[in-house]
Scaffold this active site. Structure first.
Site, PDB file in Angstrom:
ATOM      1  N   ARG A  55      29.741  42.433  42.099  1.00  0.00           N
ATOM      2  CA  ARG A  55      31.168  42.758  42.142  1.00  0.00           C
ATOM      3  C   ARG A  55      31.929  41.545  42.673  1.00  0.00           C
ATOM      4  O   ARG A  55      32.324  41.499  43.835  1.00  0.00           O
ATOM      5  CB  ARG A  55      31.393  43.982  43.026  1.00  0.00           C
ATOM      6  CG  ARG A  55      30.690  45.230  42.511  1.00  0.00           C
ATOM      7  CD  ARG A  55      30.629  46.313  43.568  1.00  0.00           C
ATOM      8  NE  ARG A  55      29.926  47.503  43.076  1.00  0.00           N
ATOM      9  CZ  ARG A  55      29.570  48.526  43.835  1.00  0.00           C
ATOM     10  NH1 ARG A  55      29.848  48.504  45.133  1.00  0.00           N
ATOM     11  NH2 ARG A  55      28.938  49.565  43.325  1.00  0.00           N
ATOM     12  N   ASP A  57      34.625  38.690  43.592  1.00  0.00           N
ATOM     13  CA  ASP A  57      35.965  38.813  44.156  1.00  0.00           C
ATOM     14  C   ASP A  57      37.028  38.298  43.201  1.00  0.00           C
ATOM     15  O   ASP A  57      36.735  37.633  42.205  1.00  0.00           O
ATOM     16  CB  ASP A  57      36.064  37.999  45.463  1.00  0.00           C
ATOM     17  CG  ASP A  57      35.125  38.511  46.533  1.00  0.00           C
ATOM     18  OD1 ASP A  57      34.795  39.706  46.503  1.00  0.00           O
ATOM     19  OD2 ASP A  57      34.734  37.710  47.400  1.00  0.00           O
ATOM     20  N   TYR A 115      24.401  31.221  42.556  1.00  0.00           N
ATOM     21  CA  TYR A 115      25.832  30.895  42.606  1.00  0.00           C
ATOM     22  C   TYR A 115      25.994  29.391  42.798  1.00  0.00           C
ATOM     23  O   TYR A 115      25.160  28.743  43.424  1.00  0.00           O
ATOM     24  CB  TYR A 115      26.513  31.599  43.783  1.00  0.00           C
ATOM     25  CG  TYR A 115      26.683  33.086  43.644  1.00  0.00           C
ATOM     26  CD1 TYR A 115      27.861  33.623  43.122  1.00  0.00           C
ATOM     27  CD2 TYR A 115      25.696  33.968  44.061  1.00  0.00           C
ATOM     28  CE1 TYR A 115      28.038  34.988  43.013  1.00  0.00           C
ATOM     29  CE2 TYR A 115      25.861  35.339  43.962  1.00  0.00           C
ATOM     30  CZ  TYR A 115      27.039  35.839  43.429  1.00  0.00           C
ATOM     31  OH  TYR A 115      27.205  37.193  43.324  1.00  0.00           O
ATOM     32  N   ARG A 203      30.835  32.145  49.893  1.00  0.00           N
ATOM     33  CA  ARG A 203      32.056  31.415  50.222  1.00  0.00           C
ATOM     34  C   ARG A 203      32.078  30.984  51.690  1.00  0.00           C
ATOM     35  O   ARG A 203      32.611  29.926  52.034  1.00  0.00           O
ATOM     36  CB  ARG A 203      33.287  32.257  49.880  1.00  0.00           C
ATOM     37  CG  ARG A 203      33.511  32.384  48.377  1.00  0.00           C
ATOM     38  CD  ARG A 203      34.551  33.425  48.047  1.00  0.00           C
ATOM     39  NE  ARG A 203      35.836  33.111  48.658  1.00  0.00           N
ATOM     40  CZ  ARG A 203      36.866  33.959  48.670  1.00  0.00           C
ATOM     41  NH1 ARG A 203      36.747  35.166  48.118  1.00  0.00           N
ATOM     42  NH2 ARG A 203      38.007  33.609  49.232  1.00  0.00           N
TER      43      ARG A 203
END
Length: 251
Positions: A55, A57, A115, A203
């Site tokens: 999910r 952002d 990622y 992040r």
């Protein structure tokens, strides 16, 4: 009456997340999941609701997020992506579609997610990179960032590296690899692969490594940050624009 056979279809979805409020359907803006649900329902003439693996952002991008849905359609599953892409907006494209077992769940099956966080590290920004790369003008020491990244590999309690809003049973996660590399075009790429991630975890890792690279945090202090298990101990949450989900490998 002939009973239709239902099948479960897996999609690999790429998108540029700039114009979306993330993956998951929500009342305050358009999302990737909402667009897929609406477009699939129109294409297949039945109510479709996809289930996504990650999910992401608002503003985060993807080259290979995974979603599944159940359908009674007679369209061959490997052809659905082509028909779907004709109807989707230009910033969303399904890379592949295929049938999977009925018990396949993109979040519950064992997987390794990768990622990348991209940083344009130079004095002057490049406008064409603004959507998928974070511009940072202060010089970053990539060797120190790599030393710090190595401290994150393994199974740790990542409570210091998750948002205060996180509500999970455990904050222990396993990172398989974590690196920071500078390319010849002034782009630093932070690449992280793990079996699971917390809210804003990548992040915050990126923000912490940037703090290391600029000299605000020493590389060896990352191990201490893990031990403190306090969000305020780590660096800031890096902007969403630099983050891209590269893909998911199921084992």
């Amino acid at each position: 009456m002939v009973e239709m056979n239902r099948m479960r279809v897996k999609l690999v979805v790429a998108y540029e997340g700039t114009n979306y409020c993330g993956w998951q359907v929500q009342p305050n803006g358009i999302t990737i999941e909402e667009v897929l649900n609406r477009t699939l329902s129109e294409l297949l003439h039945e109510e479709i609701q996809v289930t996504g693996a990650s999910r992401t952002d608002a503003g985060v991008h993807s080259l290979g997020n995974v979603a599944v849905f159940d359908t009674e359609s007679r369209i061959p599953p490997d052809k659905i992506c082509y028909a779907l892409n004709q109807r989707l907006p230009e910033d969303i494209a399904v890379q592949s579609s295929c049938q999977v077992p009925d018990d396949f769940h993109p979040r519950h099956c064992y997987s390794e997610k990768t990622y990348e966080y991209r940083i344009l590290n130079r004095k002057i920004p490049i406008p064409t990179l603004r959507r998928d790369t974070y511009f940072y003008y202060r010089n970053l020491d990539v060797e120190k960032m790599q030393q710090a990244a190595a401290c994150l590999v393994g199974e740790h309690d990542f409570k210091s590296f998750c948002s205060m809003k996180t509500s999970v049973e455990t904050t222990v996660r396993r990172i398989l690899s974590c690196s920071a590399v500078r390319s010849c075009d002034d782009i630093i790429t932070i690449r992280v692969t793990g079996t699971g991630f917390l809210y804003h975890m990548v992040r915050i890792i990126a923000g912490t490594l940037i703090s290391v690279g600029v000299g605000e945090i020493e590389p060896e202090a990352v191990a201490e940050i893990l031990e403190k298990k306090e969000r305020k101990a780590a660096g800031p949450t890096a902007p969403a624009c630099g983050l891209t989900m590269i893909g998911i490998k199921y084992g």
